[in-house]
Design a protein around this motif. Structure first.
Motif, PDB file in Angstrom:
ATOM      1  N   UNK A 141      52.534  47.890  39.493  1.00 48.89           N
ATOM      2  CA  UNK A 141      51.689  47.736  40.674  1.00 48.89           C
ATOM      3  C   UNK A 141      50.997  46.383  40.564  1.00 48.89           C
ATOM      4  N   UNK A 142      51.445  45.404  41.343  1.00 48.32           N
ATOM      5  CA  UNK A 142      50.875  44.062  41.266  1.00 48.32           C
ATOM      6  C   UNK A 142      49.602  43.997  42.097  1.00 48.32           C
ATOM      7  N   UNK A 143      48.531  43.536  41.468  1.00 48.63           N
ATOM      8  CA  UNK A 143      47.275  43.248  42.161  1.00 48.63           C
ATOM      9  C   UNK A 143      47.132  41.725  42.165  1.00 48.63           C
ATOM     10  N   UNK A 144      47.242  41.084  43.337  1.00 51.72           N
ATOM     11  CA  UNK A 144      47.251  39.619  43.369  1.00 51.72           C
ATOM     12  C   UNK A 144      45.872  38.990  43.412  1.00 51.72           C
ATOM     13  N   UNK A 145      44.850  39.779  43.106  1.00 56.27           N
ATOM     14  CA  UNK A 145      43.467  39.310  43.139  1.00 56.27           C
ATOM     15  C   UNK A 145      42.805  39.619  41.803  1.00 56.27           C
ATOM     16  N   UNK A 146      41.598  39.100  41.588  1.00 60.20           N
ATOM     17  CA  UNK A 146      40.968  39.162  40.285  1.00 60.20           C
ATOM     18  C   UNK A 146      40.597  40.557  39.817  1.00 60.20           C
ATOM     19  N   UNK A 147      40.542  40.712  38.496  1.00 58.95           N
ATOM     20  CA  UNK A 147      40.139  41.974  37.887  1.00 58.95           C
ATOM     21  C   UNK A 147      38.691  42.276  38.244  1.00 58.95           C
ATOM     22  N   UNK A 148      38.403  43.553  38.500  1.00 54.04           N
ATOM     23  CA  UNK A 148      37.050  43.978  38.791  1.00 54.04           C
ATOM     24  C   UNK A 148      36.697  44.019  40.263  1.00 54.04           C
TER      25      UNK A 148
ATOM     26  N   UNK B  22      31.107  44.770  48.573  1.00 53.90           N
ATOM     27  CA  UNK B  22      31.472  46.125  48.941  1.00 53.90           C
ATOM     28  C   UNK B  22      30.466  47.135  48.390  1.00 53.90           C
ATOM     29  N   UNK B  23      30.161  48.124  49.194  1.00 55.25           N
ATOM     30  CA  UNK B  23      29.157  49.119  48.813  1.00 55.25           C
ATOM     31  C   UNK B  23      29.497  49.834  47.503  1.00 55.25           C
ATOM     32  N   UNK B  24      30.758  50.247  47.264  1.00 58.98           N
ATOM     33  CA  UNK B  24      31.031  50.904  45.984  1.00 58.98           C
ATOM     34  C   UNK B  24      30.737  50.018  44.781  1.00 58.98           C
ATOM     35  N   UNK B  25      30.828  48.691  44.963  1.00 61.24           N
ATOM     36  CA  UNK B  25      30.610  47.769  43.840  1.00 61.24           C
ATOM     37  C   UNK B  25      29.140  47.453  43.615  1.00 61.24           C
ATOM     38  N   UNK B  26      28.405  47.149  44.693  1.00 57.09           N
ATOM     39  CA  UNK B  26      27.031  46.662  44.546  1.00 57.09           C
ATOM     40  C   UNK B  26      25.975  47.716  44.874  1.00 57.09           C
ATOM     41  N   UNK B  27      26.403  48.862  45.412  1.00 57.85           N
ATOM     42  CA  UNK B  27      25.447  49.919  45.741  1.00 57.85           C
ATOM     43  C   UNK B  27      24.530  50.289  44.590  1.00 57.85           C
ATOM     44  N   UNK B  28      25.058  50.468  43.370  1.00 56.75           N
ATOM     45  CA  UNK B  28      24.176  50.801  42.240  1.00 56.75           C
ATOM     46  C   UNK B  28      23.128  49.723  41.970  1.00 56.75           C
ATOM     47  N   UNK B  29      23.481  48.467  42.198  1.00 57.34           N
ATOM     48  CA  UNK B  29      22.516  47.374  41.985  1.00 57.34           C
ATOM     49  C   UNK B  29      21.414  47.403  43.037  1.00 57.34           C
ATOM     50  N   UNK B  30      21.780  47.801  44.266  1.00 56.68           N
ATOM     51  CA  UNK B  30      20.775  47.964  45.318  1.00 56.68           C
ATOM     52  C   UNK B  30      19.805  49.076  44.936  1.00 56.68           C
ATOM     53  N   UNK B  31      20.343  50.202  44.521  1.00 55.84           N
ATOM     54  CA  UNK B  31      19.503  51.350  44.185  1.00 55.84           C
ATOM     55  C   UNK B  31      18.628  51.069  42.969  1.00 55.84           C
ATOM     56  N   UNK B  32      19.103  50.176  42.081  1.00 57.00           N
ATOM     57  CA  UNK B  32      18.330  49.822  40.886  1.00 57.00           C
ATOM     58  C   UNK B  32      17.303  48.726  41.154  1.00 57.00           C
ATOM     59  N   UNK B  33      17.289  48.187  42.387  1.00 56.09           N
ATOM     60  CA  UNK B  33      16.322  47.149  42.726  1.00 56.09           C
ATOM     61  C   UNK B  33      16.691  45.763  42.234  1.00 56.09           C
ATOM     62  N   UNK B  34      17.930  45.584  41.778  1.00 57.60           N
ATOM     63  CA  UNK B  34      18.347  44.263  41.289  1.00 57.60           C
ATOM     64  C   UNK B  34      18.653  43.304  42.434  1.00 57.60           C
TER      65      UNK B  34
END
Length: 331
Positions: A42-49, A213-225
């Motif tokens: 499964x080729x992912x042509x974009x960066x890891x993470x 994207x919300x799945x990626x940064x949502x935890x940082x929002x909730x943590x106040x970062x």
């Protein structure tokens, strides 16, 4: 859900040879050995993470468990997705190479007409997988508690604020450029090599703003970062229910939704495409999986290959003017 909503709206408008080629693999006979009888790349042509990488790894794991065969992710980032996509286009059409496509492929179609592959010539659609809204976030040091205050701040300091992206042509870059155009602000684009690097720098206060994207940064929002000023979909997110949409908060009509899908090299036998689509739908319709993904801010997509093809055509039409007007470049 954007795939179903847009694809059905544009299915007749964009019906034709290109969609037919992208959406339906030729009905060739399968090889004697049952598929899959060896590992599938499964080729992912974009960066890891990033979102495409997370989608690829999630689906590879689920398909491995469901089909009792190894599906493994191979990251081939570079040139906004061009390098890995070109590699996938040259792979044998035997069902043992798949490609994760996402929003950056739209930029490539618009800005790189002479690239070494053509999406609607060299690939067949298998299935959409997920869509996910982003959220506009700022570092807590930015003196703006809502979107209107941020726009006023940006207009008072032309070129003085920055926004991060995971690279030229990325979904985050598109989101920032669309916002800049629609809000009438002059905000400097700072390109990173990956989503993770961009996210780390806004958390660290090295850049002012980012669409992530919300799945990626949502935890940082909730943590106040970071501070959330608006989500990019047509409705509020169940993950961040107190955050208004960008449209309702100050930029009417703004909408920018991330997405991902699976395609295979053109010529992949139709029985394999049909099997893959059926297996992916089975995975994505699992109540446990759906509940988990929706809880993380993703929308599960289980529409047809034809609807994925129509959706991609509609996205190209939607973004052509915005990309060109913004002066976006991939180099």
């Amino acid at each position: 859900m954007p795939f179903v909503r847009l694809a059905r709206r544009h299915a007749m408008t964009f019906a034709g040879i290109a969609i037919a080629a992208f959406a339906a693999a030729p009905a060739l006979a399968q090889s004697a050995a049952p598929w899959p009888d060896r590992p599938v790349r499964v080729i992912v042509p974009l960066g890891a993470g990033g979102p495409a990488d997370l989608v690829g790894r999630f689906l590879a794991q689920q398909l491995s468990e469901q089909l009792k065969q190894s599906f493994f992710v191979e990251n081939r980032p570079g040139a906004a997705g061009l390098i890995g996509t070109a590699e996938a286009a040259k792979a044998p059409p035997d069902g043992y190479t798949l490609l994760v496509i996402a929003a950056p492929h739209i930029n490539l179609e618009i800005l790189r007409p002479n690239k070494p592959y053509q999406l609607f010539r060299d690939f067949v659609a298998v299935a959409p997988a997920f869509s996910f809204d982003a959220v506009m976030v700022v570092h807590p040091s930015v003196p703006a508690n809502n979107l209107k205050e941020f726009i006023a701040l940006a207009k008072s300091k032309p070129g003085g604020l920055t926004y991060a992206s995971s690279g030229p042509g990325s979904n985050k870059h598109l989101g920032g450029e669309l916002f800049r155009l629609m809000s009438g602000t002059n905000i400097l684009h700072v390109a990173y090599k990956s989503s993770t690097a961009a996210r780390n720098d806004i958390i660290g206060g090295h850049v002012n703003m980012m669409f992530d994207e919300i799945p990626s940064v949502g935890p940082n929002v909730l943590a106040g970062q970071v501070r959330a000023l608006g989500v990019t979909g047509v409705k509020r997110s169940n993950v961040l229910p107190n955050v208004p949409t960008v449209s309702e908060a100050g930029v009417p009509g703004y909408e920018h939704t991330g997405w991902s899908g699976i395609v295979a090299p053109a010529g992949t036998p139709k029985p394999i495409i049909s099997r893959l689509h059926a297996e992916l739908v089975k995975i994505l319709k699992s109540p446990d999986i759906r509940a988990r993904l929706v809880g993380e801010g993703a929308e599960v997509e289980t529409s047809t290959p034809e609807e994925l093809a129509a959706f991609v055509h509609a996205e190209i039409q939607k973004w052509s003017k915005a990309v060109r007007d913004s002066g976006s470049k991939l180099d």
